[in-house]
Scaffold this motif. Sequence first.
Motif, PDB file in Angstrom:
ATOM      1  N   LEU A 190       0.823  -1.216   0.000  1.00 48.43           N
ATOM      2  CA  LEU A 190       0.000   0.000   0.000  1.00 48.43           C
ATOM      3  C   LEU A 190       0.848   1.252   0.000  1.00 48.43           C
ATOM      4  CD1 LEU A 190      -3.011  -0.843   2.307  1.00 48.43           C
ATOM      5  CD2 LEU A 190      -2.854  -0.907  -0.175  1.00 48.43           C
ATOM      6  N   ALA A 191       2.069   1.137   0.520  1.00 49.30           N
ATOM      7  CA  ALA A 191       2.958   2.294   0.581  1.00 49.30           C
ATOM      8  C   ALA A 191       3.785   2.431  -0.698  1.00 49.30           C
ATOM      9  CB  ALA A 191       3.879   2.163   1.789  1.00 49.30           C
ATOM     10  N   SER A 192       3.636   1.489  -1.605  1.00 50.72           N
ATOM     11  CA  SER A 192       4.513   1.465  -2.770  1.00 50.72           C
ATOM     12  C   SER A 192       3.989   2.331  -3.912  1.00 50.72           C
ATOM     13  CB  SER A 192       4.669   0.019  -3.261  1.00 50.72           C
ATOM     14  OG  SER A 192       5.177   0.002  -4.582  1.00 50.72           O
ATOM     15  N   ALA A 193       4.715   3.387  -4.232  1.00 52.28           N
ATOM     16  CA  ALA A 193       4.321   4.265  -5.334  1.00 52.28           C
ATOM     17  C   ALA A 193       4.376   3.517  -6.657  1.00 52.28           C
ATOM     18  CB  ALA A 193       5.224   5.493  -5.373  1.00 52.28           C
ATOM     19  N   ALA A 194       5.306   2.580  -6.785  1.00 50.72           N
ATOM     20  CA  ALA A 194       5.419   1.815  -8.030  1.00 50.72           C
ATOM     21  C   ALA A 194       4.187   0.930  -8.232  1.00 50.72           C
ATOM     22  CB  ALA A 194       6.689   0.962  -8.005  1.00 50.72           C
TER      23      ALA A 194
END
Length: 99
Positions: A6-10
Amino acid sequence: MPEGLLASAAARRRGRALFLERCAICHGTRADGHGMRSEGIEPAPRDFTNPDWRAATSPRRVFFAIRQGVAGTAMPAWTTLTEEQTWDLAAYVLSVGRK
Ligand code: HEC
């Protein structure tokens, strides 16, 4: 759920690209439920920008809604997507209601 997803911008970026290809026709290019084909669909495609929806759901529920569809609605089961693609989509739709 894959750790850190959920924290992954990718992941969100990949999810957004898939969303625009496959989901925006109903859920809208802004994920607000107002896609080109949303008119007349009852219940209406979910508005993912609504923070109340975001607060009431979970990554797991979103994952299975995409995988299995939502019975009794126009939401189809996306069985051709890989698990990874499905998680990327979940990461994206869960991010749009956040400021
Ligand atoms: C044919 C129109 C249509 C398409 C295409 C579509 N959806 Fe939906 N979707 C719906 C409708 C209608 C609902 C049901 C709204 C509800 O839950 O009351 C829904 C529900 C959902 C939900 C469950 C929301 C909840 O209630 O918790 C998720 C998650 C979702 N869609 C994601 C997606 C994703 C991701 C895609 C693309 C891979 C997609 N949808 C493509 C129409 C569509």
